[in-house]
Design a protein around this motif. Structure first.
Motif, PDB file in Angstrom:
ATOM      1  N   VAL A  53       0.853  -1.194   0.000  1.00 19.40           N
ATOM      2  CA  VAL A  53       0.000   0.000   0.000  1.00 19.40           C
ATOM      3  C   VAL A  53       0.889   1.244   0.000  1.00 19.40           C
ATOM      4  O   VAL A  53       0.767   2.093  -0.874  1.00 19.40           O
ATOM      5  N   SER A  54       1.761   1.337   1.001  1.00 15.24           N
ATOM      6  CA  SER A  54       2.716   2.451   1.060  1.00 15.24           C
ATOM      7  C   SER A  54       3.753   2.171   2.140  1.00 15.24           C
ATOM      8  O   SER A  54       3.523   1.367   3.046  1.00 15.24           O
ATOM      9  N   VAL A  55       4.854   2.870   2.032  1.00 20.21           N
ATOM     10  CA  VAL A  55       5.911   2.723   3.029  1.00 20.21           C
ATOM     11  C   VAL A  55       5.442   3.267   4.374  1.00 20.21           C
ATOM     12  O   VAL A  55       5.763   2.717   5.433  1.00 20.21           O
ATOM     13  N   GLN A  56       4.650   4.343   4.344  1.00 18.94           N
ATOM     14  CA  GLN A  56       4.133   4.927   5.588  1.00 18.94           C
ATOM     15  C   GLN A  56       3.231   3.935   6.314  1.00 18.94           C
ATOM     16  O   GLN A  56       3.299   3.800   7.533  1.00 18.94           O
ATOM     17  N   VAL A 115      -0.875  12.527  18.302  1.00 15.85           N
ATOM     18  CA  VAL A 115       0.087  13.617  18.132  1.00 15.85           C
ATOM     19  C   VAL A 115       0.713  13.583  16.742  1.00 15.85           C
ATOM     20  O   VAL A 115       0.773  14.588  16.053  1.00 15.85           O
ATOM     21  N   TRP A 116       1.173  12.398  16.326  1.00 18.09           N
ATOM     22  CA  TRP A 116       1.874  12.294  15.047  1.00 18.09           C
ATOM     23  C   TRP A 116       0.946  11.978  13.884  1.00 18.09           C
ATOM     24  O   TRP A 116       1.374  12.012  12.735  1.00 18.09           O
ATOM     25  N   HIS A 117      -0.304  11.636  14.161  1.00 16.28           N
ATOM     26  CA  HIS A 117      -1.346  11.398  13.145  1.00 16.28           C
ATOM     27  C   HIS A 117      -0.968  10.338  12.112  1.00 16.28           C
ATOM     28  O   HIS A 117      -1.161  10.519  10.918  1.00 16.28           O
ATOM     29  N   TRP A 118      -0.407   9.223  12.590  1.00 15.88           N
ATOM     30  CA  TRP A 118      -0.143   8.090  11.706  1.00 15.88           C
ATOM     31  C   TRP A 118      -1.472   7.434  11.369  1.00 15.88           C
ATOM     32  O   TRP A 118      -2.436   7.545  12.126  1.00 15.88           O
ATOM     33  N   PRO A 119      -1.552   6.748  10.243  1.00 19.15           N
ATOM     34  CA  PRO A 119      -2.803   6.072   9.899  1.00 19.15           C
ATOM     35  C   PRO A 119      -3.156   5.008  10.948  1.00 19.15           C
ATOM     36  O   PRO A 119      -2.327   4.168  11.306  1.00 19.15           O
ATOM     37  N   VAL A 120      -4.379   5.066  11.439  1.00 19.15           N
ATOM     38  CA  VAL A 120      -4.795   4.246  12.579  1.00 19.15           C
ATOM     39  C   VAL A 120      -4.897   2.763  12.227  1.00 19.15           C
ATOM     40  O   VAL A 120      -4.476   1.910  13.007  1.00 19.15           O
ATOM     41  N   VAL A 121      -5.466   2.438  11.074  1.00 17.14           N
ATOM     42  CA  VAL A 121      -5.675   1.027  10.730  1.00 17.14           C
ATOM     43  C   VAL A 121      -4.361   0.244  10.695  1.00 17.14           C
ATOM     44  O   VAL A 121      -4.270  -0.840  11.292  1.00 17.14           O
ATOM     45  N   PRO A 122      -3.302   0.749  10.062  1.00 16.65           N
ATOM     46  CA  PRO A 122      -2.049  -0.004  10.103  1.00 16.65           C
ATOM     47  C   PRO A 122      -1.444  -0.105  11.504  1.00 16.65           C
ATOM     48  O   PRO A 122      -0.876  -1.136  11.862  1.00 16.65           O
TER      49      PRO A 122
END
Length: 142
Positions: A53-56, A115-122
């Motif tokens: 999907v993505s590296v992030q 705080v860092w707003h990373w995607p929650v599902v992963p």
């Protein structure tokens, strides 16, 4: 191997208890790094899938899983740090270890998602993958 080296680094008492592996304490100390390794491998496999999907997203899986692995290592370190003691000492060690584990997870999830707003599902997928690794490491899932 790597797990043995990690075991000796985190729990140096294992070297002295190697001949007495029949004791529950020595078995518990040896189990913690094996569980952490199973969690890490499980998380890595899920991260590999998210890498398409993505590296992030793959990184978010690794971060979520790392929170659980760190919590497991903290729990094991605290649980077995006191050695053999009274039942009250063992219970206190277990409760303090569990508290460290949950605080690590709660603060980590707060930082990662709030705080860092990373995607929650992963991130949550990494946590779940680590839990599956825990079940594999303890032998609950074959």
């Amino acid at each position: 191997g790597f797990v043995g080296a990690l075991s000796y680094r985190l729990f140096p008492q294992i070297r002295h208890e190697r001949t007495a592996m029949s004791t529950q304490l020595a078995q518990g100390r040896a189990l913690v790094p094996r569980i952490a390794m199973a969690e890490a491998v499980s998380v890595s496999l899920v991260a590999l899938g998210f890498a398409f999907v993505s590296v992030q997203h793959a990184g978010a899986v690794l971060v979520g899983g790392a929170l659980v692995v760190i919590g497991t290592l903290l729990f094991g370190w605290r649980m077995f740090a006191g050695g053999v003691g009274s039942p009250g000492t063992a219970l206190t060690s277990m409760l303090v270890g569990k508290a460290l584990q949950w605080i690590t997870l709660a603060l980590g999830l707060l930082l990662v998602s709030g705080v860092w707003h990373w995607p929650v599902v992963p991130v949550v997928s990494g946590v779940i993958a680590a839990q599956v690794g825990f079940w594999i490491g303890t032998g609950l899932v074959h």
